[in-house]
Scaffold this active site. Structure first.
Site, short mmCIF file in Angstrom:
data_model
loop_
_atom_site.label_atom_id
_atom_site.label_comp_id
_atom_site.label_asym_id
_atom_site.label_seq_id
_atom_site.Cartn_x
_atom_site.Cartn_y
_atom_site.Cartn_z
N GLU A 52 0.84 -1.21 0.00
CA GLU A 52 0.00 0.00 0.00
C GLU A 52 0.87 1.25 0.00
O GLU A 52 1.87 1.33 0.72
CB GLU A 52 -0.92 0.00 1.22
N ASP A 196 -9.89 7.44 -23.19
CA ASP A 196 -9.80 6.05 -22.72
C ASP A 196 -9.37 5.22 -23.93
O ASP A 196 -10.18 4.93 -24.81
CB ASP A 196 -11.17 5.61 -22.20
N ARG A 231 -3.95 -8.55 -17.35
CA ARG A 231 -5.10 -7.70 -17.03
C ARG A 231 -4.63 -6.61 -16.07
O ARG A 231 -3.94 -6.89 -15.10
CB ARG A 231 -6.21 -8.51 -16.37
#
Ligand code: DSN
Length: 413
Positions: A52, A196, A231
């Site tokens: 994190e 995008d 992915r």
């Protein structure tokens, strides 16, 4: 212990899926076959740790090498796309787009994007998605006759709605995006322009589709479509975007973590880094060119066989077929083609009179079959098979056998 010993059930299913991919033609335009190197990084021990935060500013210890990997991934992305900032942590395309809204909008703000049935994405403001539930969504689309983006109407809508952000880019638009036209409209209403490029990122970096980088403020992309990685997704801010809003990098980083996500998937980030290195090579440029050559060749062969293509053809990796003149629904065509060994999507066509689950079209593309080494000659054979299966259901089993044999000549990477 090896998977086939520790979990033979899963190992067997993976083996079956491999066999399916080897003996079928994957023609869903958002899919591809990643390299063994990408998959090696993805399946590495990097899946084991939390990380994190961002390189140099983490909430967990033991991340010396994770930091180096993430920085390398960032540097490769910045160089390849020509941008000053990137966040490589989004889990996939939808969270990446969500983070962009979080970064620059407040709930209730007006946003604008291309409507899903006209080729846009769910996250571009479609009514069932967060992007229309938390924001006030204005949707533009294509012209009914030409199938091309209707910039005149879009401009009018932008002037009325005054959106804070405009998304451009699509999932089922077979033509070149005219970035400068979007930029002009966004500038005229003071909106952030977000391109995008999930579908076309691999085409942009191989120079066969114009780059949005000098026109958009922010560019988002997934990494597993034409870019041929694992992915995942990235959010980039451009020089133009930084000039408009110097705080964009901080806003985007904060929106991803802690705004939306927890620990990044660093095995994924390492695999993205590998894919970015592959995408920087001269052979990838050739790959991008071949995707387009194949797409155009396939479109021509389909036209010759009486197929009706939305916009009349293609400039990119995908083709959208309006099947109404063939008297078969998109759903039935998808089922028949799958039985024959050709995987495509049933898809709505713009102004589709039929419902989304029984749409009038199919969407297909060439990224994955081009990865396997197929060229224009093979597109003619594939068009023949598509035609046979759609015209005559009885031809399926014969075509299936032919495809199995044909696929042996084109191994997966
Ligand atoms: N699901 C993707 C596609 O198939 O185009 C879009 O995110």
């Amino acid at each position: 212990m090896k998977l086939n010993k520790s979990d033979p059930q899963i190992a067997k299913l993976i083996e079956k899926e491999k066999e399916r991919q080897e003996t079928c033609l994957e023609m869903i335009p958002s899919e591809n076959h990643s390299s063994p190197a990408v998959r090696e990084a993805l399946g590495s021990i990097l899946t084991d740790k939390y990380a994190e935060g961002y390189p140099g500013k983490r909430y967990y210890a033991g991340l010396e090498f994770y930091d180096k990997i993430e920085i390398l991934c960032q540097e490769r992305a910045k160089k390849l796309f020509g941008v000053p900032f990137v966040n490589v942590q989004p889990y996939s395309g939808s969270p990446a787009n969500q983070a962009v809204y979080f970064a620059v909008c407040q709930p209730g703000d007006t946003i604008m994007g291309m409507s899903l049935p006209h080729g846009g994405h769910l996250t571009h403001g479609w009514k069932v998605n967060f992007s229309a539930k938390f924001y006030n969504s204005a949707q533009y689309g294509v012209d009914e006759k030409s199938g091309l983006i209707d910039f005149e109407k879009m401009e009018q809508l932008a002037k009325e709605a005054k959106p804070k952000i405009i998304f451009c880019g699509a999932t089922a638009y077979p033509r070149i995006f005219e970035w400068e036209k979007f930029a002009k409209i966004a500038e005229s209403v003071g909106a952030y322009l977000v391109a995008d490029i999930a579908h076309i990122a691999g085409l942009v970096v191989s120079g066969v589709h114009p780059s949005p980088v000098s026109f958009a403020d922010v560019v988002t992309t997934t990494t597993h479509k034409t870019l041929r990685g694992p992915r995942g997704a990235m959010i980039m801010a451009t020089e133009k975007g930084l000039k408009k809003d110097p705080e964009l990098p901080q806003k985007i980083n904060k929106a991803i973590f802690p705004g939306l996500q927890g620990g990044p998937h660093e095995n994924n980030i390492a695999a993205i880094a590998v894919c970015l290195k592959e995408a920087s090579s001269p052979s990838f440029k050739k790959y991008g060119k071949q995707i387009i050559k194949n797409s155009k060749a396939l479109a021509e062969e389909l036209l010759v066989r009486g197929f009706n293509l939305v916009t009349g053809g293609t400039d990119n990796h995908l083709i959208l077929i309006d099947l109404r003149n063939k008297k078969i629904s998109g759903k039935e065509a998808q089922i028949r083609l799958e039985k024959a060994g050709i995987t495509v999507n049933k898809n709505t066509i713009p102004f589709d009179p039929n419902p989304p689950f029984e749409p009038s079209g199919i969407r297909l593309g060439t990224p994955a079959i081009t990865t396997r080494g197929m060229k224009e000659k093979e597109m003619k054979i594939i068009a023949e098979w598509i035609d046979k299966v759609i015209v005559d259901e009885k031809s399926i089993s014969k075509v299936r056998q032919e495809i199995k044999k044909f696929c042996r000549k084109f191994p997966l990477p």
